[in-house]
Design an enzyme around this catalytic site. Structure first.
Site, PDB file in Angstrom:
ATOM      1  N   HIS A   1       1.603 -37.193  36.171  1.00 59.28           N
ATOM      2  CA  HIS A   1       2.078 -38.222  37.103  1.00 59.28           C
ATOM      3  C   HIS A   1       3.516 -37.947  37.550  1.00 59.28           C
ATOM      4  O   HIS A   1       4.070 -36.874  37.284  1.00 59.28           O
ATOM      5  CB  HIS A   1       1.869 -39.613  36.509  1.00 59.28           C
ATOM      6  CG  HIS A   1       2.609 -39.869  35.241  1.00 59.28           C
ATOM      7  ND1 HIS A   1       3.913 -40.276  35.227  1.00 59.28           N
ATOM      8  CD2 HIS A   1       2.223 -39.772  33.943  1.00 59.28           C
ATOM      9  CE1 HIS A   1       4.299 -40.432  33.961  1.00 59.28           C
ATOM     10  NE2 HIS A   1       3.299 -40.119  33.178  1.00 59.28           N
ATOM     11  N   MET A   2       4.090 -38.913  38.246  1.00 57.77           N
ATOM     12  CA  MET A   2       5.345 -38.635  38.943  1.00 57.77           C
ATOM     13  C   MET A   2       6.523 -38.278  38.029  1.00 57.77           C
ATOM     14  O   MET A   2       7.318 -37.411  38.357  1.00 57.77           O
ATOM     15  CB  MET A   2       5.722 -39.807  39.848  1.00 57.77           C
ATOM     16  CG  MET A   2       6.669 -39.393  40.964  1.00 57.77           C
ATOM     17  SD  MET A   2       7.316 -40.800  41.861  1.00 57.77           S
ATOM     18  CE  MET A   2       6.604 -40.584  43.445  1.00 57.77           C
TER      19      MET A   2
END
Lengths: 154, 97
Positions: free
Chosen positions: B22-23
């Site tokens: 994820h980010m």
């Protein structure tokens, strides 16, 4: 996945008034709330959750774009909203530049892949400079949705 | 941090994070990759991405248990591979991403 799958057309904010990070997040979430996207949920609680996520690192990915987001237990489906700041907002982006185009995403906690795909979709669409320029030139929510949708289909 | 090897090194890494790649790990990866002189590439689902570009890594929607191929080439490739593999393989069970 397409942006139109989760961007709530009626909630789009063509001209954000906010001039700081918290204000932008609040304006976008209040718009989603007014459009019936959150049931039995205190919008202040979601605002807190998105701001908490921002404290871990800005979601400003550069080139005038930010994708503030969080997973939230009170929602059962992915929702997103697009907002444009005509004058730009300092968002702590990686490149230090102000942000003009915001896509805020709220996902259910138990769908991490859907969440990743949504972020991927937004990034893929907004990588296109002409689209970003076109979005910034729009003055209504309908224009923004149509413009986004046109590129999103490509 | 040079190791003068100039070797092309490849490693397949399994994503262990329940939230996928994820980010935040992406940002950590870009930051780490940018500290090395070596070229850094990630391959996922047959597509190749520049490991030093956040925008490109945002296109890697690799979920838990999926595999990505890490490829480094340059004067500090051994160190880069070691460091970047760690970032990719990191587990983080927090709900926030």
């Amino acid at each position: 996945m397409r942006m139109s799958d989760f961007i709530v057309r009626s909630a789009i904010v063509p001209e954000l008034n906010a001039t700081d990070k918290e204000g932008v997040i609040r304006e976008l979430l209040e718009s989603l709330c007014r459009n019936g996207c959150f049931k039995d949920v205190d919008v202040e609680d979601i605002i807190k959750a998105v701001l908490k996520r921002e404290l871990l690192g800005s979601t400003g990915i550069g080139d005038g774009i930010a994708i503030p987001h969080t997973k939230y237990s009170g929602v059962d489906k992915l929702v997103g909203v697009l907002g444009i700041s005509p004058s730009g907002v300092s968002f702590g982006s990686r490149d230090g530049e102000p942000v003009f185009v915001f896509v805020l995403i709220i996902s259910p906690v138990d769908q991490p892949v859907v969440h990743l795909r949504a972020l991927e979709t937004v990034s893929r669409v907004l990588r296109d400079d002409p689209l970003v320029k076109a979005l910034r030139a729009c003055t209504t929510a309908d224009q923004l949705f149509e413009q986004m949708n046109q590129y999103s289909k490509m | 941090m040079e190791d003068a090897s100039h070797e092309l090194l490849k490693r397949v890494v399994k994503i262990k994070n329940p939230n996928g790649f994820h980010m935040r790990p992406k940002a950590a990866f870009v930051e780490a990759a940018s500290r090395f002189a070596s070229e850094v590439k990630l391959t996922w689902e047959g597509q190749v991405f520049n490991g030093k570009s956040m925008f490109e890594l945002m296109l890697v929607a690799a979920g838990e248990d999926s595999e990505v191929t890490l490829e480094v080439f340059g004067s500090d490739s051994h160190l880069a591979l070691q460091e970047l593999e760690k970032v990719l393989a990191e587990e983080d069970v927090s709900v926030l991403d």
